[in-house]
Design a protein around this motif. Structure first.
Motif, short mmCIF file in Angstrom:
data_model
loop_
_atom_site.label_atom_id
_atom_site.label_comp_id
_atom_site.label_asym_id
_atom_site.label_seq_id
_atom_site.Cartn_x
_atom_site.Cartn_y
_atom_site.Cartn_z
N VAL A 83 0.83 -1.20 0.00
CA VAL A 83 0.00 0.00 0.00
C VAL A 83 0.87 1.26 0.00
O VAL A 83 0.59 2.20 -0.73
N ASP A 84 1.93 1.25 0.80
CA ASP A 84 2.81 2.41 0.88
C ASP A 84 3.58 2.56 -0.43
O ASP A 84 4.26 1.63 -0.88
N TRP A 85 3.46 3.72 -1.08
CA TRP A 85 4.04 3.90 -2.41
C TRP A 85 5.56 3.74 -2.39
O TRP A 85 6.13 3.29 -3.37
N LYS A 86 6.21 4.09 -1.29
CA LYS A 86 7.68 3.96 -1.23
C LYS A 86 8.09 2.49 -1.24
O LYS A 86 9.03 2.12 -1.95
N ASP A 87 7.39 1.67 -0.48
CA ASP A 87 7.67 0.23 -0.46
C ASP A 87 7.36 -0.39 -1.83
O ASP A 87 8.10 -1.21 -2.34
N ARG A 88 6.24 0.04 -2.39
CA ARG A 88 5.81 -0.46 -3.69
C ARG A 88 6.84 -0.09 -4.76
O ARG A 88 7.26 -0.92 -5.55
N PRO A 119 -4.40 8.73 -9.19
CA PRO A 119 -3.22 9.25 -9.89
C PRO A 119 -1.94 8.66 -9.29
O PRO A 119 -1.81 8.53 -8.07
N LEU A 120 -1.04 8.27 -10.16
CA LEU A 120 0.24 7.72 -9.71
C LEU A 120 1.21 8.85 -9.41
O LEU A 120 1.09 9.95 -9.96
N SER A 121 2.19 8.56 -8.56
CA SER A 121 3.26 9.54 -8.31
C SER A 121 4.05 9.70 -9.60
O SER A 121 3.98 8.86 -10.50
N PHE A 122 4.82 10.77 -9.69
CA PHE A 122 5.63 11.02 -10.88
C PHE A 122 6.54 9.84 -11.18
O PHE A 122 6.64 9.38 -12.32
N ARG A 123 7.20 9.29 -10.16
CA ARG A 123 8.11 8.15 -10.34
C ARG A 123 7.37 6.92 -10.85
O ARG A 123 7.86 6.19 -11.70
N GLU A 124 6.19 6.67 -10.27
CA GLU A 124 5.43 5.50 -10.70
C GLU A 124 4.92 5.66 -12.14
O GLU A 124 4.89 4.69 -12.89
N LYS A 125 4.55 6.89 -12.52
CA LYS A 125 4.13 7.12 -13.91
C LYS A 125 5.26 6.80 -14.87
O LYS A 125 5.05 6.17 -15.89
#
Length: 187
Positions: A83-88, A119-125
């Motif tokens: 769930v946490d975007w940093k871990d993901r 919306p995804l974070s810039f890095r995830e996009k």
């Protein structure tokens, strides 16, 4: 695994390239051999030490028979990412670095699904775009079809995967609610 001049290879996180030259250079008094490969995406060249090629993840593209296997893998359900975007992001980055196209496909499925929810974070996009490019370009090269033919096939597989995941999520929610109600009634 050794490669020959003219052979297509996959360079992790950059995609398909062609071995243009195999050179030997002296570095610090030691002779070292390098693959000089030209990347399809950018037309840039990269030197990869022959001795470290497998450690770096340089590999041959998947074979023709694996194209259908990859498309099938893209259409299958998947496990929810952290769930946490940093871990993901960290988990997905490790998968991308392996260079294994099936790991990249898992990242693509997860990020495609998440992008439909929020919306995804810039890095995830950027990672989603990179994973998408890597999958489409490898399938296009191996299947000898243009990217504009492969892209709808990938989109269709991803849509099936996301639909299965949504349906599985609804089923899990119904089961969880049923178990919760049963435990409330039991008490």
């Amino acid at each position: 695994m050794s490669f020959k001049i003219g052979e297509k290879v996959v360079y992790p996180n950059h995609g398909i390239g062609v071995i243009e030259k195999i050179t030997t250079t002296e570095i610090a008094g030691t002779q070292s051999s390098f693959y000089l490969l030209r990347l399809k995406a950018t037309e840039s060249t990269v030197m990869v030490p022959v001795a470290n090629a497998s450690e770096i993840g340089l590999r041959a593209p998947i074979n023709n028979s694996q194209c259908e296997k990859l498309l099938k893998a893209l259409s299958e359900d998947f496990i929810n990412p952290p769930v946490d975007w940093k871990d993901r992001y960290k988990e997905f980055l490790e998968r991308m670095k392996t260079g294994d196209i099936f790991h990249v496909a898992e990242v693509l499925k997860n990020l495609t699904y998440l992008s439909q929810l929020k919306p995804l974070s810039f890095r995830e996009k950027r990672m989603l775009e990179r994973a998408r490019y890597l999958v489409i370009s490898e399938l296009s090269t191996v299947c000898r079809k243009s990217e504009c033919v492969v892209e709808p096939m990938v989109d269709d597989a991803l849509n099936r995967s996301c639909s299965k995941h949504r349906a599985g999520g609804v089923t899990r929610t119904i089961i969880t609610r049923a178990v919760s109600k049963a435990s409330v009634i039991a008490h």
